[in-house]
Design an enzyme around this catalytic site. Structure first.
Site, PDB file in Angstrom:
ATOM      1  N   HIS A 206      -1.768 -10.592  23.101  1.00  0.00           N
ATOM      2  CA  HIS A 206      -2.064 -10.121  24.388  1.00  0.00           C
ATOM      3  C   HIS A 206      -1.784  -8.917  24.307  1.00  0.00           C
ATOM      4  O   HIS A 206      -0.819  -8.116  23.364  1.00  0.00           O
ATOM      5  CB  HIS A 206      -1.231 -10.966  25.172  1.00  0.00           C
ATOM      6  CG  HIS A 206      -1.605 -12.402  25.432  1.00  0.00           C
ATOM      7  ND1 HIS A 206      -1.107 -13.228  26.340  1.00  0.00           N
ATOM      8  CD2 HIS A 206      -2.328 -13.080  24.868  1.00  0.00           C
ATOM      9  CE1 HIS A 206      -1.532 -14.418  26.353  1.00  0.00           C
ATOM     10  NE2 HIS A 206      -2.191 -14.524  25.359  1.00  0.00           N
TER      11      HIS A 206
ATOM     12  N   GLU B 191       0.500  -6.905  26.142  1.00  0.00           N
ATOM     13  CA  GLU B 191       1.757  -6.637  26.188  1.00  0.00           C
ATOM     14  C   GLU B 191       2.385  -6.830  24.495  1.00  0.00           C
ATOM     15  O   GLU B 191       2.964  -6.148  24.243  1.00  0.00           O
ATOM     16  CB  GLU B 191       2.499  -7.508  27.183  1.00  0.00           C
ATOM     17  CG  GLU B 191       2.035  -7.468  28.518  1.00  0.00           C
ATOM     18  CD  GLU B 191       1.018  -8.364  29.065  1.00  0.00           C
ATOM     19  OE1 GLU B 191       0.995  -8.673  30.317  1.00  0.00           O
ATOM     20  OE2 GLU B 191       0.231  -8.732  28.201  1.00  0.00           O
TER      21      GLU B 191
ATOM     22  N   CYS C  62       4.351 -13.538  27.166  1.00  0.00           N
ATOM     23  CA  CYS C  62       4.529 -12.046  27.143  1.00  0.00           C
ATOM     24  C   CYS C  62       5.925 -11.787  27.992  1.00  0.00           C
ATOM     25  O   CYS C  62       6.649 -10.870  27.284  1.00  0.00           O
ATOM     26  CB  CYS C  62       3.561 -11.245  27.674  1.00  0.00           C
ATOM     27  SG  CYS C  62       1.993 -11.269  26.624  1.00  0.00           S
TER      28      CYS C  62
END
Length: 195
Positions: free
Chosen positions: A94, A96, A127
């Site tokens: 992802h 992040e 995250c």
């Protein structure tokens, strides 16, 4: 029978159980720390928040999926990342997480402590867990979990919900910064099938 740790007592079955003093101290610490683990900022975004969020939006435009992130320390960008799940065949890539991994490589994990993470979408549970463990001091997101859920499947746990359960790592949360721009980007890239 006492264990070597003053917080536990060993029972006959070999298990360790907390002492009354340990339980009472823990409850007291929880009561004193309640409400200080995180804060949801209701103030309007600053010019710096908008500037760094625009950088996160740029990362999102280049990403496999429109999640982009920028990590800032002392007013300077120390890492960037965009969702790379498809390109890397990695469901944990992802935006992040990519930014955090980049920061760990350089300048190093210690630089994350107290830093600010800007992201185009409210961090998912994975995250946000990483953000908490890294002791990032502030999270600024554009689109909320509720907004994103109108377009795609989401684990319906907010950043504030997770932060409230991690009193050991205070984090300030600011949401909605350039949310309309982020949602336009998500709408352009995501087609949710009819229910």
């Amino acid at each position: 029978m006492r264990s070597k740790a003053p917080c536990c007592i060993a029972s006959r079955d070999g298990c360790f159980h907390p002492t009354r003093r340990f339980v009472i101290a823990g409850l007291g610490a929880t009561a004193l720390g309640a409400g200080r683990a995180f804060a949801v900022d209701k103030a309007p975004p600053s010019a710096a928040d908008e500037r760094f969020m625009r950088m996160a939006l740029e990362e999102a435009r280049r990403a496999d999926f429109p999640f982009g992130a920028v990590i800032v320390r002392d007013g300077k960008v120390i890492a960037r990342g965009g969702n790379r799940g498809r390109a890397l065949h990695d469901p944990t890539a992802h935006g992040e997480m990519v930014a955090i991994r980049n920061a760990v490589r350089s300048p190093g994990a210690e630089a994350l402590r107290g830093a600010v993470l800007y992201t185009t979408g409210e961090p998912c549970a994975m995250c946000m867990g990483a953000i908490i463990w890294c002791h990032i001091g502030r999270v600024v997101f554009a689109a909320s979990i509720d907004q994103l859920a109108t377009l795609m499947d989401q684990i319906m746990v907010t950043s504030a919900d997770l932060a409230a359960r991690a009193k050991f790592a205070p984090v300030e949360i600011t949401g909605g910064v350039l949310a309309d721009e982020a949602m336009a980007l998500f709408r352009a890239r995501v087609k949710k099938p009819p229910a």
